[in-house]
Design an enzyme around this catalytic site. Structure first.
Site, PDB file in Angstrom:
ATOM      1  N   LYS A 157       0.888  -1.316  -0.126  1.00  0.00           N
ATOM      2  CA  LYS A 157       0.009  -0.272  -0.155  1.00  0.00           C
ATOM      3  C   LYS A 157       0.931   1.298   0.253  1.00  0.00           C
ATOM      4  O   LYS A 157       0.403   2.353  -0.552  1.00  0.00           O
ATOM      5  CB  LYS A 157      -0.908   0.071   1.395  1.00  0.00           C
ATOM      6  CG  LYS A 157      -2.051  -0.775   1.050  1.00  0.00           C
ATOM      7  CD  LYS A 157      -2.937  -0.672  -0.001  1.00  0.00           C
ATOM      8  CE  LYS A 157      -4.068  -1.830   0.339  1.00  0.00           C
ATOM      9  NZ  LYS A 157      -4.977  -1.755  -1.057  1.00  0.00           N
TER      10      LYS A 157
ATOM     11  N   GLU B 136      -9.777   5.870   3.150  1.00  0.00           N
ATOM     12  CA  GLU B 136     -10.554   4.806   3.706  1.00  0.00           C
ATOM     13  C   GLU B 136      -9.809   3.603   3.650  1.00  0.00           C
ATOM     14  O   GLU B 136      -8.625   3.587   3.271  1.00  0.00           O
ATOM     15  CB  GLU B 136     -11.660   4.313   2.692  1.00  0.00           C
ATOM     16  CG  GLU B 136     -11.271   3.337   1.494  1.00  0.00           C
ATOM     17  CD  GLU B 136      -9.921   3.828   0.483  1.00  0.00           C
ATOM     18  OE1 GLU B 136      -9.783   5.124   0.440  1.00  0.00           O
ATOM     19  OE2 GLU B 136      -9.298   3.143  -0.306  1.00  0.00           O
TER      20      GLU B 136
ATOM     21  N   SER C  60       1.353  -9.556  -1.047  1.00  0.00           N
ATOM     22  CA  SER C  60       1.308  -8.243  -0.967  1.00  0.00           C
ATOM     23  C   SER C  60       1.414  -7.563   0.415  1.00  0.00           C
ATOM     24  O   SER C  60       1.617  -6.432   0.567  1.00  0.00           O
ATOM     25  CB  SER C  60      -0.195  -8.174  -1.547  1.00  0.00           C
ATOM     26  OG  SER C  60      -1.142  -8.649  -0.743  1.00  0.00           O
TER      27      SER C  60
END
Lengths: 413, 271
Positions: free
Chosen positions: A98, A120, A387
């Site tokens: 991220k 969010e 990830s």
């Protein structure tokens, strides 16, 4: 005015807004100028070599790139088939891919002079990444998180607060990621003049899907180069989990022209697609508009958006990035699904065999590798995009394992 | 001339502005929608706006969102809202505008929705999350079905967008009073007058202001500068809090009648 004149007023949207029929911009009028401003700012960053230089410095010195491409020898031997490599995005600062996107977007926002940032978050990974860079850049940060996720991911809420962000629980609708996005959009509509909305995945109105994909493509560029260096060839398969789809589009995109590389997105089948309790948008959804873009979504026959279920908060989302819809439609990528049980099994397997605890999201991709590898010969290569790391999920998993031991509970493993 | 345009001409002759109450279709019950509209017409509503409930209404504040959720929990579908309009049409010629998000329209089928809405007696459609760039297919079908297509303008809209929306809107232009979502506010923003003037420099079409207007005084302030005022969330809350009262409909009538006073010449002149 004649009908013909009326039609001439309908200027087709610019081509870059769409991926085939998908994508676009479906937002209240109030946001349009802000999206135009963002698209322009992003274009000028792309054209400015000093932006690329600044971003790559931060990616190297702060995010910790390049991340490793690791040969999972024990997992490979255990499965007895194709060789499995893990792209270690879990080793990024803050524990997931991220940060790649947040770093890029906040460098853009800083150039735009926006002092306030909202985001969010589902699992909390994007919220933590945003809070982190806001701390670094000295920006005000507000994160919207569904009340249900606040409960599931209490540790990440504490992290965000520690980093100086304000975390607002969202109590409307299903109280998960979908509703957190609605609430962030409402905040943005209201405070658009001072605020940048850092969308955490490759969805939303143009320019978000393109911008997020560009910032995440560093994953695929590195993987491609590392593969060539380490094995002298490209992989046969690239696997990634798909919620909104940002880690997947990031690793897929640099391989799109390499037609011999099969790209496989793994969605959350939850309790099983046939039970209706899942989040497998591309596998079981249909095209529609949600959160400002046109893509596959999970909806009922009246166009109401469905509630989703997944053990992983980060995949618990009824939409998917529009570029994935296009890759599905063109057949360039294929999309499969793994259940909660399969993901939990993969979570434990990877921990036990490789000493790597994956995020429950990433465990869905590992689960598919566990199914796929034994069907392939040992000269084949699978890359799994790992990830994120699983520390945030340890509590959830331990709760589920305890449940397994209660006699009245259905077995979870 | 459409029912909406005809209504604005009539109002102009009388020196009045339009009161446009908004209610959510199917709240507090799908059979409540038509009696409510007829009651509001009796009380002086000039045009009514009916919202099609949607699960993810990102331009709406708490009040409307809660009303959509209540309606959806009762199983209200877009078809039910069209049926309510058809029932109203049997007895009334009040102009009716539907406000919707785009997804229920896509799912219904854009062409079929335009046809069925027109057949039910709907006069115009506002799609909250549809701006001119993405509206091609919708506008073509709506024109074919002779529905008015009403687009929104906001305080953030550029001159170029104002010009475009003014050309593409038919029936009226919907001016969003402030930067933000729907929901009652304490006051009408001061810069509203400037925005309405800007819009008027691009078009002769009626300009109706909505978002945040909740009282007769606010209707009056808006009608001093625009051609009409939408009262939404305040009415939605009013209806929700009183629908179990024995004198529910008379209470709604009194509330709407009071709002209508704000659109009349004496009130407008006095401002």
């Amino acid at each position: 005015m004649s009908a013909q004149n009326q039609q001439s007023l309908l200027v087709e949207p610019p081509a870059e807004w769409h991926f085939g029929p998908f994508g676009g911009r479906f937002v209240p009028e109030t946001l349009v100028p802000a999206l135009d401003e963002l698209a322009q700012a992003y274009e000028s960053c792309l054209a400015d070599p000093s932006f690329a230089a600044e971003l790559s410095l931060y990616l190297r010195d702060y995010v910790g790139r390049p991340t490793l491409l690791y040969y999972a020898r024990k997992l490979t031997e255990h499965l007895g088939g194709a060789r499995i490599f893990l792209k270690r995005e879990d080793l990024c600062h803050t524990g997931s891919h991220k940060l790649n996107n947040v770093m890029g977007q906040l460098l853009v926002a800083r150039r735009m002079g926006k002092p306030r940032v909202i985001a969010e978050t589902g699992a909390g990974q994007h919220g933590v990444a945003t809070a982190t860079v806001c701390a670094l850049f000295g920006l005000e940060c507000v994160v919207y998180m569904g009340e249900e996720d606040v409960r599931r991911q209490a540790l990440n809420v504490f992290r965000m607060e520690l980093l100086g962000a304000k975390c607002i629980p969202v109590t409307s609708g299903s109280r998960t990621l979908k509703d957190a996005i609605n609430e962030a959009m409402r905040d943005w509509v209201t405070n658009v003049r001072t605020t940048h909305y850092v969308i955490g995945t490759c969805m939303g109105p143009y320019p978000y899907p393109r911008m997020v994909r560009d910032f995440q493509s560093v994953i695929g560029r590195e993987t491609r180069e590392q593969m060539l260096n380490q094995c002298g060839r490209l992989p046969d398969y690239v696997l990634a989990c798909v919620g909104g789809g940002s880690n997947a589009i990031g690793i897929f995109h640099p391989f799109l022209e390499d037609e011999e590389v099969r790209l496989v997105g793994v969605e959350a089948a939850g309790s099983g697609i046939e039970t209706g309790k899942h989040a497998a948008t591309l596998s079981a959804g249909s095209p529609g508009v949600l959160h400002g873009y046109y893509s596959y979504i999970l909806q009922d026959e009246n166009g109401q958006v469905a509630e989703t279920h997944s053990v992983s908060a980060g995949l618990d989302y009824p939409g998917v990035g529009p570029e994935h819809s296009w890759l599905k439609e063109t057949g360039r990528a294929e999309y499969v699904a793994a259940t909660d049980l399969e993901a939990l099994d993969a979570f434990r397997t990877l921990a036990a065999l490789e000493g790597i605890i994956p995020a429950l999201e990433s465990a869905h991709a590992v689960a598919h590798a566990i199914k796929l590898a034994p069907t392939l010969s040992p000269d084949k290569i699978i890359v799994v995009n790992l990830s994120g790391r699983g520390d945030k999920d340890v509590e959830t998993v331990s709760r589920l394992m305890e449940k397994r031991d209660e006699p009245d509970q259905p077995s979870l493993f | 001339m459409s029912r909406i345009s005809r209504r604005f001409s009539e109002l102009k002759e009388r020196g009045e502005k339009a009161l446009v109450p908004f209610i959510t279709g199917g709240d507090p019950g799908i059979l409540a929608t038509d009696p409510l509209v007829l009651e509001m017409e009796e009380a002086g509503a000039d045009i009514v706006e009916i919202g099609i409930p949607f699960s993810d209404p990102l331009a709406d504040g708490r009040s409307n969102q809660a009303a959509y959720t209540r309606a959806l929990e009762r199983g209200v579908r877009p078809r039910d809202v069209l049926d309510a309009v058809a029932r109203i049409r049997r007895v009334s010629q009040i102009p009716i505008v539907l406000m919707t998000y785009f997804n229920p329209v896509i799912r219904y089928g854009i062409a079929r929705f335009a046809d069925d809405a027109a057949e039910a007696g709907v006069d115009g459609i506002i799609a909250t999350d549809l701006t001119p760039e993405e509206a091609g297919a919708w506008v073509r079908e709506a024109r074919r079905a002779r529905l008015d297509t009403i687009f929104l303008l906001a305080p953030t809209s550029t001159e170029e967008r104002i010009a475009r929306v003014c050309e593409l809107s038919t029936g009226f232009v919907y001016c969003v009073s402030r930067v933000g979502i729907t929901g009652a506010q304490a006051r009408v923003p001061e810069e509203l007058g400037e925005l309405v003037m800007k819009i008027r420099s691009h078009t002769d079409k009626p300009v109706v202001v909505g978002f945040g207007i909740s009282s007769r005084e606010q209707v009056q302030q808006v009608c001093a500068i625009a051609d009409g005022a939408v009262v939404g969330s305040a009415l939605v809350d009013f209806i929700h809090s009183r629908h179990r009262h024995d004198d529910f409909l008379p209470q709604v009538r009194a509330f709407v009648r009071e709002l209508k006073v704000g659109t009349r010449p004496a009130a407008v002149g006095a401002h």
